[in-house]
Every structure is written in structure tokens, then in C-alpha cells.
Scaffold this motif. Sequence first.
Motif, PDB file in Angstrom:
ATOM      1  N   VAL A  37       0.872  -1.172   0.000  1.00 52.26           N
ATOM      2  CA  VAL A  37       0.000   0.000   0.000  1.00 52.26           C
ATOM      3  C   VAL A  37       0.910   1.224   0.000  1.00 52.26           C
ATOM      4  O   VAL A  37       1.986   1.193   0.604  1.00 52.26           O
ATOM      5  N   ARG A  38       0.512   2.290  -0.660  1.00 55.04           N
ATOM      6  CA  ARG A  38       1.365   3.476  -0.688  1.00 55.04           C
ATOM      7  C   ARG A  38       0.578   4.718  -0.292  1.00 55.04           C
ATOM      8  O   ARG A  38      -0.645   4.743  -0.362  1.00 55.04           O
ATOM      9  N   GLN A  39       1.323   5.738   0.096  1.00 58.34           N
ATOM     10  CA  GLN A  39       0.717   7.023   0.427  1.00 58.34           C
ATOM     11  C   GLN A  39       1.578   8.134  -0.147  1.00 58.34           C
ATOM     12  O   GLN A  39       2.732   8.314   0.275  1.00 58.34           O
ATOM     13  N   ALA A  97       1.826  -4.643   4.231  1.00 53.86           N
ATOM     14  CA  ALA A  97       0.718  -4.757   5.177  1.00 53.86           C
ATOM     15  C   ALA A  97       0.101  -6.150   5.155  1.00 53.86           C
ATOM     16  O   ALA A  97       0.094  -6.833   4.126  1.00 53.86           O
ATOM     17  N   LYS A  98      -0.452  -6.508   6.312  1.00 55.54           N
ATOM     18  CA  LYS A  98      -1.118  -7.810   6.486  1.00 55.54           C
ATOM     19  C   LYS A  98      -2.433  -7.586   7.213  1.00 55.54           C
ATOM     20  O   LYS A  98      -2.491  -6.784   8.150  1.00 55.54           O
ATOM     21  N   ASN A  99      -3.465  -8.260   6.764  1.00 51.12           N
ATOM     22  CA  ASN A  99      -4.794  -8.166   7.406  1.00 51.12           C
ATOM     23  C   ASN A  99      -5.186  -6.716   7.616  1.00 51.12           C
ATOM     24  O   ASN A  99      -5.661  -6.332   8.685  1.00 51.12           O
ATOM     25  N   TRP A 100      -5.006  -5.913   6.620  1.00 56.11           N
ATOM     26  CA  TRP A 100      -5.190  -4.484   6.774  1.00 56.11           C
ATOM     27  C   TRP A 100      -6.532  -4.013   6.268  1.00 56.11           C
ATOM     28  O   TRP A 100      -7.208  -4.662   5.473  1.00 56.11           O
ATOM     29  N   ALA A 101      -6.919  -2.834   6.767  1.00 60.25           N
ATOM     30  CA  ALA A 101      -8.116  -2.151   6.293  1.00 60.25           C
ATOM     31  C   ALA A 101      -7.973  -0.693   6.707  1.00 60.25           C
ATOM     32  O   ALA A 101      -7.140  -0.354   7.552  1.00 60.25           O
ATOM     33  N   VAL A 102      -8.749   0.148   6.083  1.00 55.95           N
ATOM     34  CA  VAL A 102      -8.821   1.556   6.485  1.00 55.95           C
ATOM     35  C   VAL A 102     -10.263   1.813   6.896  1.00 55.95           C
ATOM     36  O   VAL A 102     -11.178   1.748   6.066  1.00 55.95           O
ATOM     37  N   ILE A 103     -10.457   2.067   8.165  1.00 51.82           N
ATOM     38  CA  ILE A 103     -11.808   2.230   8.711  1.00 51.82           C
ATOM     39  C   ILE A 103     -11.948   3.653   9.233  1.00 51.82           C
ATOM     40  O   ILE A 103     -11.201   4.090  10.100  1.00 51.82           O
ATOM     41  N   ALA A 104     -12.897   4.358   8.662  1.00 53.75           N
ATOM     42  CA  ALA A 104     -13.119   5.769   9.037  1.00 53.75           C
ATOM     43  C   ALA A 104     -11.814   6.557   8.948  1.00 53.75           C
ATOM     44  O   ALA A 104     -11.504   7.389   9.806  1.00 53.75           O
ATOM     45  N   GLY A 105     -11.042   6.259   7.909  1.00 53.24           N
ATOM     46  CA  GLY A 105      -9.808   6.983   7.674  1.00 53.24           C
ATOM     47  C   GLY A 105      -8.619   6.523   8.485  1.00 53.24           C
ATOM     48  O   GLY A 105      -7.511   7.064   8.324  1.00 53.24           O
ATOM     49  N   THR A 106      -8.805   5.520   9.338  1.00 53.40           N
ATOM     50  CA  THR A 106      -7.728   5.044  10.205  1.00 53.40           C
ATOM     51  C   THR A 106      -7.248   3.674   9.747  1.00 53.40           C
ATOM     52  O   THR A 106      -8.056   2.748   9.649  1.00 53.40           O
ATOM     53  N   PRO A 107      -5.940   3.532   9.496  1.00 52.10           N
ATOM     54  CA  PRO A 107      -5.420   2.223   9.098  1.00 52.10           C
ATOM     55  C   PRO A 107      -5.505   1.224  10.246  1.00 52.10           C
ATOM     56  O   PRO A 107      -5.183   1.563  11.387  1.00 52.10           O
ATOM     57  N   ARG A 108      -5.950   0.004   9.941  1.00 50.46           N
ATOM     58  CA  ARG A 108      -6.028  -1.070  10.915  1.00 50.46           C
ATOM     59  C   ARG A 108      -5.215  -2.248  10.399  1.00 50.46           C
ATOM     60  O   ARG A 108      -4.930  -2.348   9.209  1.00 50.46           O
ATOM     61  N   GLY A 109      -4.873  -3.161  11.274  1.00 52.43           N
ATOM     62  CA  GLY A 109      -4.111  -4.335  10.884  1.00 52.43           C
ATOM     63  C   GLY A 109      -2.641  -4.138  11.175  1.00 52.43           C
ATOM     64  O   GLY A 109      -2.265  -3.369  12.067  1.00 52.43           O
TER      65      GLY A 109
END
Length: 121
Positions: A37-39, A97-109
Motif C-alpha cells: 500500500v502506498r501514500q 501490510a497484512k490483514n489491513w483495512a482503512v476504517i473511518a480513515g484510520t489504518p487497521r491491521g
Amino acid sequence: EVQLVESGGGLVQPGGSLRLSCVASGFTFSSSFMSWVRQAPGKGLEWVSHISSDGGTTYYADSVKGRFTISRDNAKNTLYLQLNSLKTEDTARYYCAKNWAVIAGTPRGYWGQGTQVTVSS
């Protein structure tokens, strides 16, 4: 403890190449679906690529398809991203990243610290 450590970033001219690496520990890497993932500066997170646990299936964002190649070496617990034909718009911090998600703008995982890729002449 899950650890992901990226390396391989740097400054490269347009049209150039880089190979990013991500060394994983603290979990069974060979059983894990992994991602890059990149930013880019001032922008949100952008998914780049996924790879299945055995490396047999890969997925790419349209923006990188045909230029980037994801791969893995399960014997070395290492994930790779080969970046070819780089463009200025590829400038970003690249995360493994592993088991990642972005929830309400916050990276998880689970995320590494990232490695910076700058494409500039």
C-alpha cells in the motif's frame, strides 16, 4: 509480535527501477495473504498490490499494472515489489501490510514503517 520491515526505497529518475523488500516475523508468513500500500504526499492510502500465500495469485491496481511486480520468498519470510518504468506520480511512502483495512480513515491491521520512493529528475 508481528513485525514488518521494509527497505529498498530511494531517489530514482523517471523511467527507472527499484526493488522493495519487506521482511516479516512474528507470524506464519507462508500462510498469509500480503499487500503493498502506498501514500503519496498529501494524499490518502492507496492499495498497490496483493499476493496470495503461495504466490500463485497476484492483483494490481490499474495505476501500476504492467509496471510493478509483486512476489514473495516464503523460505526467507520476505515480500518484494519490483517497480519498473517509474513515474513522478509513483512518488510515495510504500508500506507492506497484512490483514489491513482503512476504517473511518484510520489504518487497521499490521503495517511496516514504510520505505520512501521518490521519482524525480
